[in-house]
Design an enzyme around this catalytic site. Structure first.
Site, short mmCIF file in Angstrom:
data_model
loop_
_atom_site.label_atom_id
_atom_site.label_comp_id
_atom_site.label_asym_id
_atom_site.label_seq_id
_atom_site.Cartn_x
_atom_site.Cartn_y
_atom_site.Cartn_z
N GLY A 247 0.79 -1.23 0.00
CA GLY A 247 0.00 0.00 0.00
C GLY A 247 0.82 1.28 0.00
N SER A 248 2.07 1.22 -0.53
CA SER A 248 2.84 2.47 -0.54
C SER A 248 2.26 3.48 -1.53
CB SER A 248 4.33 2.19 -0.82
OG SER A 248 4.52 1.77 -2.15
N ASN B 23 -5.60 2.64 -12.82
CA ASN B 23 -4.65 1.63 -12.33
C ASN B 23 -3.23 2.15 -12.51
OD1 ASN B 23 -3.66 -0.97 -11.46
ND2 ASN B 23 -3.17 -1.40 -13.60
N HIS C 211 0.64 0.85 -13.19
CA HIS C 211 1.40 -0.32 -13.64
C HIS C 211 2.89 0.02 -13.61
CE1 HIS C 211 1.91 -4.16 -15.64
NE2 HIS C 211 2.84 -3.57 -16.36
N ASP D 118 -4.49 -4.04 -18.64
CA ASP D 118 -3.47 -3.04 -19.02
C ASP D 118 -3.66 -2.43 -20.41
OD1 ASP D 118 -2.25 -3.60 -16.58
OD2 ASP D 118 -0.95 -5.12 -17.44
N GLU E 267 6.41 6.03 -9.17
CA GLU E 267 4.98 5.73 -9.03
C GLU E 267 4.34 6.67 -8.00
OE1 GLU E 267 3.59 1.63 -8.67
OE2 GLU E 267 5.56 0.93 -9.26
#
Ligand code: GAR
Length: 199
Positions: A12-13, A109, A111, A152, A181
């Site tokens: 969960g970072s 999302n 990725h 994706d 990210e």
């Protein structure tokens, strides 16, 4: 305020970076995380949600007879929390098409590669970085995209690159990409909110 749900399976970072940005960063005053859903009862992300006083629920596939009732429960949770955007952040399952349909254009999302490279079924977490190193790619990065039925494939919202050197192991690449990210996910959410406010 845009009401966000974050779906998680592990550490969960990324979820934390989203929460932090709603408190002190670029999403401050724009969005709040109102619900965390995990499919894994042991996800550290659930502890993080608790520390932040954010409602969290664990919806595990094994507690349901079929995919449909599992997905319906998820959908109910999202609707009950009056969620506007659904953020998958290390959520290691395909989400049901009812959810994609209901929240079309509002499911995001992240990725850990430069899609369309190194995406698709079976390409997640460390496997992505191992494939990047094996292919001797000079760069990798992070992609935030809209979720469609196929893995994706949805439209890319933001992509950011990192350099990969020949000496990098897959763990090195994972570390570099994860740092990026944490920057791009809040930015991508802001972009989607700004777009929705102006259209
Ligand atoms: C992140 O690197 C994310 O991009 C990846 O899992 C990690 C979760 O880390 N997601 C996928 O591979 C999905 N296909 P986090 O739980 O610390 O955010």
């Amino acid at each position: 305020m845009m009401r966000l749900a974050v779906l998680v399976s592990g550490g969960g970072s990324n979820m934390q970076s989203i929460i932090d940005s709603t408190k002190t960063g670029i999403l401050k005053g724009l969005a709040q995380v109102v619900l965390v859903i995990s499919n894994n009862p042991n996800a550290y992300a659930l502890k993080r949600a608790k520390n932040e006083n954010i409602k969290s629920v664990c919806v595990e596939r094994k507690n349901f007879n079929d995919e449909k009732s599992f997905n319906n429960t998820m959908l109910e949770e999202l609707k009950n929390a009056d969620v506007g955007i659904v953020c998958l952040a290390g959520y290691m399952r395909m989400i049901g098409h009812e959810i994609i349909k209901t929240y079309h254009g509002r499911v995001l999302n992240i990725h850990p590669a430069l899609l369309p490279k190194f995406g698709g079924k079976g390409m997640y977490g460390h496997r992505v970085h191992e494939a990047v190193v094996k292919a001797k790619e000079p760069k990798s990065g992070a992609t935030v995209h809209f979720v469609e039925e196929e893995y994706d494939t949805g439209e890319v919202i933001i992509q950011q690159e990192v350099e990969v050197s020949e000496a990098d192991t897959s763990q090195d690449v994972a570390k570099k990409v994860l740092a990026v990210e944490h920057q791009v996910y809040p930015k991508a959410i802001k972009k989607v909110i700004d777009f929705r406010l102006n259209n």
